[in-house]
Design a protein around this motif. Structure first.
Motif, PDB file in Angstrom:
ATOM      1  N   ALA A 361      33.094   9.306 -36.110  1.00 54.29           N
ATOM      2  CA  ALA A 361      32.115   9.205 -35.032  1.00 54.29           C
ATOM      3  C   ALA A 361      30.692   9.213 -35.574  1.00 54.29           C
ATOM      4  CB  ALA A 361      32.314  10.345 -34.033  1.00 54.29           C
ATOM      5  N   VAL A 362      30.430  10.028 -36.588  1.00 59.40           N
ATOM      6  CA  VAL A 362      29.087  10.047 -37.201  1.00 59.40           C
ATOM      7  C   VAL A 362      28.764   8.692 -37.806  1.00 59.40           C
ATOM      8  CG1 VAL A 362      27.743  11.008 -39.110  1.00 59.40           C
ATOM      9  CG2 VAL A 362      29.042  12.534 -37.629  1.00 59.40           C
ATOM     10  N   VAL A 363      29.733   8.077 -38.462  1.00 62.32           N
ATOM     11  CA  VAL A 363      29.498   6.783 -39.108  1.00 62.32           C
ATOM     12  C   VAL A 363      29.323   5.676 -38.076  1.00 62.32           C
ATOM     13  CG1 VAL A 363      30.519   5.028 -40.615  1.00 62.32           C
ATOM     14  CG2 VAL A 363      30.731   7.450 -41.206  1.00 62.32           C
ATOM     15  N   VAL A 364      30.185   5.631 -37.071  1.00 56.33           N
ATOM     16  CA  VAL A 364      30.209   4.504 -36.133  1.00 56.33           C
ATOM     17  C   VAL A 364      29.197   4.665 -35.002  1.00 56.33           C
ATOM     18  CG1 VAL A 364      31.651   3.221 -34.505  1.00 56.33           C
ATOM     19  CG2 VAL A 364      32.625   4.039 -36.662  1.00 56.33           C
ATOM     20  N   ILE A 365      29.063   5.894 -34.469  1.00 53.96           N
ATOM     21  CA  ILE A 365      28.226   6.084 -33.282  1.00 53.96           C
ATOM     22  C   ILE A 365      26.866   6.686 -33.632  1.00 53.96           C
ATOM     23  CG2 ILE A 365      28.116   7.114 -30.989  1.00 53.96           C
ATOM     24  CD1 ILE A 365      31.162   7.261 -30.989  1.00 53.96           C
ATOM     25  N   GLY A 366      26.876   7.812 -34.316  1.00 57.47           N
ATOM     26  CA  GLY A 366      25.627   8.492 -34.649  1.00 57.47           C
ATOM     27  C   GLY A 366      25.885   9.956 -34.937  1.00 57.47           C
ATOM     28  N   LEU A 367      24.905  10.622 -35.523  1.00 59.02           N
ATOM     29  CA  LEU A 367      25.090  11.998 -35.959  1.00 59.02           C
ATOM     30  C   LEU A 367      25.288  12.950 -34.778  1.00 59.02           C
ATOM     31  CD1 LEU A 367      25.118  14.011 -38.309  1.00 59.02           C
ATOM     32  CD2 LEU A 367      22.666  14.274 -38.001  1.00 59.02           C
ATOM     33  N   GLY A 370      28.459  12.232 -32.951  1.00 61.72           N
ATOM     34  CA  GLY A 370      29.618  12.609 -33.757  1.00 61.72           C
ATOM     35  C   GLY A 370      29.873  14.106 -33.733  1.00 61.72           C
ATOM     36  N   ILE A 371      28.790  14.889 -33.788  1.00 62.79           N
ATOM     37  CA  ILE A 371      28.938  16.346 -33.744  1.00 62.79           C
ATOM     38  C   ILE A 371      29.493  16.784 -32.391  1.00 62.79           C
ATOM     39  CG2 ILE A 371      27.663  18.524 -33.768  1.00 62.79           C
ATOM     40  CD1 ILE A 371      25.738  17.208 -35.757  1.00 62.79           C
ATOM     41  N   VAL A 372      28.962  16.197 -31.309  1.00 58.67           N
ATOM     42  CA  VAL A 372      29.440  16.553 -29.963  1.00 58.67           C
ATOM     43  C   VAL A 372      30.914  16.200 -29.816  1.00 58.67           C
ATOM     44  CG1 VAL A 372      29.222  16.022 -27.511  1.00 58.67           C
ATOM     45  CG2 VAL A 372      27.170  16.365 -28.901  1.00 58.67           C
ATOM     46  N   ILE A 373      31.309  15.022 -30.300  1.00 61.83           N
ATOM     47  CA  ILE A 373      32.721  14.612 -30.215  1.00 61.83           C
ATOM     48  C   ILE A 373      33.595  15.549 -31.042  1.00 61.83           C
ATOM     49  CG2 ILE A 373      34.354  12.789 -30.886  1.00 61.83           C
ATOM     50  CD1 ILE A 373      32.149  10.765 -30.129  1.00 61.83           C
TER      51      ILE A 373
END
Length: 712
Positions: A361-367, A370-373
């Motif tokens: 998620a950090v790579v594809v969506i954002g930091l 990604g943390i929230v997910i």
């Protein structure tokens, strides 16, 4: 202290300078900003911090956040966000909430760092190839083939040379005195100058004077507040986790986490004011500091002073470093951040999905997303574990037993209902509730079934091992408002581990008996009542009298399972042997002919004292010496065999002795006849105290583990 801290500070300084410059490049900040953060992190956080060995400074894990903030708000506004994040950390430290940060799942933190590492590596690879990084990791990946085709040869050479030095340097023990990052940048810089490569050089013109003070960010204040919280929380969590890890690396004073968080807040406030990057505790520099022999916080403080002096005095020399070499260093660090060892450690706890989902998620969506997910997935998995329930149904001798274990909530009602439907109408039922929580939906389901089952002629005996959730709800008594921990006794612990220091040893037996009457007797009484008239064991278990062997523990057996014989050395006298001893023979005869056991097991163990005596260290005990004559066949077999394994003679004799006892059993005509007819099985087992493992012995396989239980 200084004789240890001074050399350690120099080692950390040599690591900190190249890393700080590289993180500045990755963050899209002025190069001097990383050095400012290194100075402030070393001096301020080092002097005020709660850990005596932690080293703080700019962190690669925060570079992705900073890069995005610089693109959205500009550099000087990012400095103001860093300043405000420092103020927030100060407040959190003053309110002593540091330990709350440790509630963040390490799987999320490691996954976040791995994702950041991938994003950094992809972005810096474009700089190494002579191009410019794109706005996202996916765009960097898409543009990579074209970038490789149209690369700039000199920049690529400097980057490849840097990575080669980083890979090779740590494999050369004699060169480890010089940190690999410093060696890689020096070699790349000297090579570029000597060969006249066309490269982009680090611009440190003006030194610290090139930095600028903070300005108030313009834009949606909700987003600004979110950015402040994100920087404060990420930097704080990384610092505190590093602090905890640092405590495992040294034997000095333990860290004060609230003081550390306050110190990080002060450092970020000052760094933002001076135009520096956000600061956090850094694992690489902290580990280097401990390994270099640091004993106190002076090492971190001195390292910050060395960075300050080097920047003021040698800015022109630092300016010779190729920018492609710094990008290669960050690429190398980014790859190292994807630590699959962390994922492997998490797999044993079922948290590997959190790691990979957060990373992806950090790579594809954002930091932030990604943390929230990752946190959301961690919460779902934790909720699933907290509400786990097991429902087992068994039928024996006309009675049905339902065992419910875990937290009985509405989520477990479908499984409970399915199990209850399998109980025939009018059947007697023992319902064992091993639950630490029961909500109203679960109670309603269980109570309604019980009333209906009893109405149709059945009986339901309910036994609650922990709190009386069912009986309290059924009687209208106030139910406990929260989940209560299971009151599981460590019954397997020796008395010495459970009694107080002042309790007399003579009271152990009576105290243990009273404990049995208070806790265990009410639980086993229904079972023992049914067993009172007759025993029907399935195994005759012959083992040593050694006090450390507990047959019911190592076989997970209960009352009525094992017909047990214990003696010194787990010996079976041969049929008609002298000196005559009918004790074991009587047990074998009774077990086989009267009880009808189908298996006879001889279980030996490591370090057996009887085998020590057989090897020539017999004690001056006449009765013991006479008894050990029954072990002469074991000793003769041991001498005749050639050692096939790299084990000591005592352990080899212990195993040989167990196998010999099976042969001794076969000298009994009734045993031999039943085994030949396939009505009796002889087995050999061996318990290793050091590993707490049970092994199966045979002539073909001298030592093999008990096969694992397969489910599904």
């Amino acid at each position: 202290m200084l004789r240890h801290d001074l050399p350690a500070s120099l080692v950390v300084f040599l690591v900190a300078v190249p890393l700080s410059l590289g993180i500045s490049v990755a963050s899209g900040a002025p190069l001097a900003a990383g050095l400012v953060a290194a100075v402030v992190g070393g001096i301020v956080a080092g002097a005020l911090g709660g850990s005596v060995v932690q080293v703080s400074g700019p962190a690669a894990g925060l570079s992705l956040v900073v890069a995005e903030l610089v693109q959205v708000y500009g550099w000087r506004a990012t400095c103001m966000i860093t300043l405000m994040a420092g103020v927030l950390q100060l407040l959190l430290g003053m309110f002593r909430v540091a330990r709350a940060a440790l509630a963040v799942s390490p799987a999320v933190v490691h996954g976040m760092l791995a994702g950041v590492g991938i994003v950094i590596a992809l972005a810096q690879l474009h700089i190494v190839l002579g191009g410019q990084p794109q706005r996202s990791a996916l765009e960097n990946l898409i543009e990579l083939p074209e970038q490789i085709i149209n690369n700039h040869a000199h920049g690529v050479a400097a980057g490849v040379l840097t990575i080669l030095v980083l890979l090779v340097w740590t494999r050369l023990p004699k060169l480890k005195v010089v940190p690999a990052p410093l060696a890689a940048l020096v070699i790349a810089s000297l090579t570029a100058v000597a060969l006249g490569w066309d490269i982009t050089k680090v611009d440190l013109t003006g030194g610290f004077g090139s930095t600028a003070g903070p300005l108030w960010p313009k834009g949606d204040w909700h987003a600004i507040v979110g950015a402040v919280v994100l920087v404060a929380v990420l930097a704080g969590v990384e610092s505190l986790l590093t602090c905890v890890a640092a405590d495992r690396m040294h034997d000095g004073p333990r860290a004060d986490l609230d003081r550390e968080l306050t110190a990080q807040g002060a450092a970020n406030l000052i760094s933002g004011t001076l135009g520096g990057l956000p600061i956090s505790g850094v694992v690489v520099r902290t580990t280097t500091n401990v390994r270099a022999g640091a004993r106190s916080r002076w090492s971190a403080v001195l390292h910050g002073m060395w960075v300050l002096l080097a920047t003021l005095a040698f800015a022109s020399i630092i300016g010779l470093i190729p920018l492609e070499a710094l990008a290669a260093l960050l690429l190398f660090i980014g790859v190292k951040m994807v630590n699959l060892g962390n994922a492997k450690d998490l797999s044993g706890h079922g948290e590997m999905p959190i790691y990979f989902v957060t990373m992806g998620a950090v790579v594809v969506i954002g930091l932030a997303e990604g943390i929230v997910i990752g946190l959301g997935l961690a919460a779902i998995i934790a909720l699933r574990r907290l509400t786990w329930v097991s429902v087992e149904v068994q039928q024996h001798a006309g009675r049905w037993r339902i065992a419910v274990t875990g937290s009985l909530t509405f989520l477990g009602v479908p499984r409970l209902s399915e199990a209850l439907r399998t109980i025939p109408t009018g059947a007697p039922v023992d319902l064992d509730l091993h639950v630490d929580f029961m909500d109203h939906a679960a109670f309603e389901t269980l109570h309604a079934w019980r009333l209906e089952h009893e109405r149709t002629g059945g009986t339901v005996d309910i036994d609650e091992l922990h709190d009386d959730w069912y009986s309290a709800a059924a009687s209208g008594t106030r139910v406990y408002p929260a989940k209560s921990p299971p009151q599981l006794d460590r019954w397997y612990l020796p008395w010495a581990y459970r009694r107080g220091a002042a309790d007399p040893v003579s009271e152990d037996l009576l105290t243990g008996t009273r404990e049995y009457h208070r806790r265990t007797a009410p639980l086993v009484q229904p079972l023992l009542t049914r067993l009172a008239r007759k025993q029907t064991p399935s195994h005759l278990f012959i083992t040593c009298a050694d006090s450390r062997i507990v047959p019911s523990l190592i076989t997970a057996s209960g009352p009525g399972d094992l017909f047990t014989v214990r003696n010194i050395g787990n010996l079976v006298p041969r049929y008609g042997s002298a000196p005559l001893d009918d004790s074991v023979a009587a047990a074998v005869e009774y077990g086989v002919k009267v009880l009808g056991v189908r298996t006879i097991t001889v279980c030996g163990h490591s370090g057996c004292g009887a085998m020590v005596a057989l090897l020539g260290e017999a004690p001056e005990l006449p009765s013991v010496q006479r008894w050990l004559r029954h072990g002469r066949q074991s000793l003769a077999r041991f001498v005749a065999e050639s050692p096939g394994e790299q084990i000591g003679p005592l352990d080899r004799l212990c195993r040989t002795n167990v196998l010999q006892q099976l042969d001794n059993l076969r000298t009994y005509p009734m045993v031999e006849g039943l085994e030949r007819a396939g009505e009796l099985e002889l087995t050999a087992m061996y318990f290793d105290f050091e590993t707490a493992r049970v092994h199966v012995l045979s002539e073909e396989e001298p030592l093999s583990p008990v096969p694992e239980l397969r489910t599904g």
